[in-house]
Design an enzyme around this catalytic site. Sequence first.
Site, PDB file in Angstrom:
ATOM      1  N   LYS A 139       0.769  -1.249  -0.079  1.00 45.16           N
ATOM      2  CA  LYS A 139      -0.078   0.039  -0.273  1.00 45.16           C
ATOM      3  C   LYS A 139       0.808   1.238   0.007  1.00 45.16           C
ATOM      4  O   LYS A 139       1.986   1.370   0.870  1.00 45.16           O
ATOM      5  CB  LYS A 139      -0.919  -0.080   1.235  1.00 45.16           C
ATOM      6  CG  LYS A 139      -1.972   1.051   1.240  1.00 45.16           C
ATOM      7  CD  LYS A 139      -2.842   1.171   2.548  1.00 45.16           C
ATOM      8  CE  LYS A 139      -2.091   1.567   3.749  1.00 45.16           C
ATOM      9  NZ  LYS A 139      -2.904   1.892   4.712  1.00 45.16           N
ATOM     10  N   THR A 198     -11.683  12.237   8.877  1.00 48.52           N
ATOM     11  CA  THR A 198     -12.448  10.666   8.285  1.00 48.52           C
ATOM     12  C   THR A 198     -12.204   9.779   9.638  1.00 48.52           C
ATOM     13  O   THR A 198     -13.154   8.905   9.941  1.00 48.52           O
ATOM     14  CB  THR A 198     -11.553  10.252   7.185  1.00 48.52           C
ATOM     15  OG1 THR A 198     -11.999  11.438   6.159  1.00 48.52           O
ATOM     16  CG2 THR A 198     -12.197   9.009   6.522  1.00 48.52           C
ATOM     17  N   ARG A 258      -9.940  23.185  15.015  1.00 52.32           N
ATOM     18  CA  ARG A 258     -10.631  24.231  14.401  1.00 52.32           C
ATOM     19  C   ARG A 258     -12.329  23.922  14.667  1.00 52.32           C
ATOM     20  O   ARG A 258     -12.747  22.891  14.359  1.00 52.32           O
ATOM     21  CB  ARG A 258     -10.917  24.080  12.766  1.00 52.32           C
ATOM     22  CG  ARG A 258      -9.114  24.630  12.237  1.00 52.32           C
ATOM     23  CD  ARG A 258      -9.178  24.428  10.752  1.00 52.32           C
ATOM     24  NE  ARG A 258      -7.788  24.687  10.309  1.00 52.32           N
ATOM     25  CZ  ARG A 258      -6.824  24.111  10.219  1.00 52.32           C
ATOM     26  NH1 ARG A 258      -6.845  22.717  10.601  1.00 52.32           N
ATOM     27  NH2 ARG A 258      -5.579  24.615   9.629  1.00 52.32           N
ATOM     28  N   ASP A 312       2.077   7.578  13.787  1.00 51.27           N
ATOM     29  CA  ASP A 312       2.488   6.471  12.960  1.00 51.27           C
ATOM     30  C   ASP A 312       3.435   6.772  12.217  1.00 51.27           C
ATOM     31  O   ASP A 312       3.948   6.348  11.057  1.00 51.27           O
ATOM     32  CB  ASP A 312       1.401   6.072  12.107  1.00 51.27           C
ATOM     33  CG  ASP A 312       0.637   7.482  11.306  1.00 51.27           C
ATOM     34  OD1 ASP A 312       1.312   8.465  11.398  1.00 51.27           O
ATOM     35  OD2 ASP A 312      -0.190   7.113  10.446  1.00 51.27           O
ATOM     36  N   LYS A 365       5.675  11.971  15.639  1.00 51.46           N
ATOM     37  CA  LYS A 365       4.272  12.003  16.090  1.00 51.46           C
ATOM     38  C   LYS A 365       3.728  11.956  17.519  1.00 51.46           C
ATOM     39  O   LYS A 365       4.463  10.899  18.042  1.00 51.46           O
ATOM     40  CB  LYS A 365       3.462  11.459  14.980  1.00 51.46           C
ATOM     41  CG  LYS A 365       3.499  12.116  13.607  1.00 51.46           C
ATOM     42  CD  LYS A 365       2.153  11.261  12.850  1.00 51.46           C
ATOM     43  CE  LYS A 365       2.001  11.819  11.463  1.00 51.46           C
ATOM     44  NZ  LYS A 365       0.914  11.356  10.588  1.00 51.46           N
ATOM     45  N   SER A 389      -1.643   2.303  18.324  1.00 47.03           N
ATOM     46  CA  SER A 389      -1.813   1.567  16.639  1.00 47.03           C
ATOM     47  C   SER A 389      -1.119   2.583  15.616  1.00 47.03           C
ATOM     48  O   SER A 389      -1.451   3.948  15.451  1.00 47.03           O
ATOM     49  CB  SER A 389      -3.422   2.052  16.326  1.00 47.03           C
ATOM     50  OG  SER A 389      -3.766   1.500  15.239  1.00 47.03           O
TER      51      SER A 389
END
Length: 328
Positions: A70, A140, A164, A227, A231, A298
Site C-alpha cells: 500500500k 475521516t 478548528r 504513525d 508524531k 496503533s
Amino acid sequence: MSEVVILSQEEVKSCLSISDAIKAVTEAHKAFTKGRVELPPVVHLNVEKYRGEVDIKSGFVEDFGLIGTKIASGFYDNPKLGLPSGIAVIILMDLKTSIPLAIMDGTYITAIRTGAAGAVAASVLARKDSKRVGVIGAGTQARMQVLALKELFSLEQVKVYNIRETGSKKYASEMSQRLGIEVKAVSSAKEAVSDVDIVVTVTPSKKTLIMNEWIQEGVHINAIGADAPGKQELDPTIMKRAKIVVDSLKQCREIGEIQHALSQGLIKESDVHAEIGEILIGKKRGRTTEKEITLFDSTGMAVQDIAASNVVYQLAKKRGMGHLVKLL
C-alpha cells in the site's frame, strides 16, 4: 497472460462493511502473532514543501496466499483544492508466483481497517459497559473509529474536540444523525476526555494534546494518530500508569505513541503488556480490572490492509466486478 482487476473506491466500499473489516483485522492480528506474516519496516517519506507525507507498507500473509503493498499519503492542504487529505492505492500479488492480481483504491480500506483495529482493541481492553467516547480530531478517522466502536458497544454519547471549531461542529452534526445518539462539540481537549469511558486520538499532531492528569481510572485510550517519527498526541507520563498494548512492538517503538516514553526512559520495552494479537489468541489477557487504564498504540500494519483488501478482492471476483487489464 495475466489479468489484473482494477477496483474503484465505490466498488471497494460495496465489498467491505465495517463488521467484515473488524473480522478481517482480527484474523490479521492472529496470523501476525502466529508468525504467518512477513512485514518489512514502513518506508516513510516527508514532503514538507507541500505539507505532505507518504507511507509505503508491504508484506505477505501465508493464510491468504497474498503479497500486498500500500502506498498511502496524507497531504493536509488537499481539502483546499477539493481533494481528500488521505489517498492510498493497494496492489495485491500472488504469494507463490508474484503475479499481480488486483489494484484497488486503498483510501477507504485504510480508513475502515484503522477504525476496525480500534474497535478490535477496545473489545478486549475497554470496559464492556463503555457508553461514552471522547474524540480528539474531527477528520475521516475520527468518524471511522466511532462508527466501528458503535458496532461493538452500546454508545450513548460522543464528545469531540478539534483545533478548528468548524470541524467539531460539522462532525457533531453529521455523526449525531449517523449514530442516532448525542454527539457534542466541546471547546477543549480536556473537556473531550473528561468523564468518558473510551478516548480516541486521531490527529497528525507532533506535540502533546492529552495531559496525564486528565485521564481517569478505568479509561481505555485508542492512540491512533502517531504513525511516524516525531508524531505525538499523549503526555508520555500516561504510559507509566497504563497497561500498554500495541499492534506491532517493532513498529510502535519507532513510529508509535510509545516512542516518546521509551526515548525519555519513562518506560522500557518490557513494560509493554502485549501485542494485540497475543490477546486475541488467548496468549495474554486484556483488561482485568475495572479501574486499570488501558492504552492501544496503533500504527497501522500492512497485514490489516492485506486482510481487508482480500475480502474485497474475493467478493469482487465472485460478483464479476472491476475493470480487467492485461498487464503482462
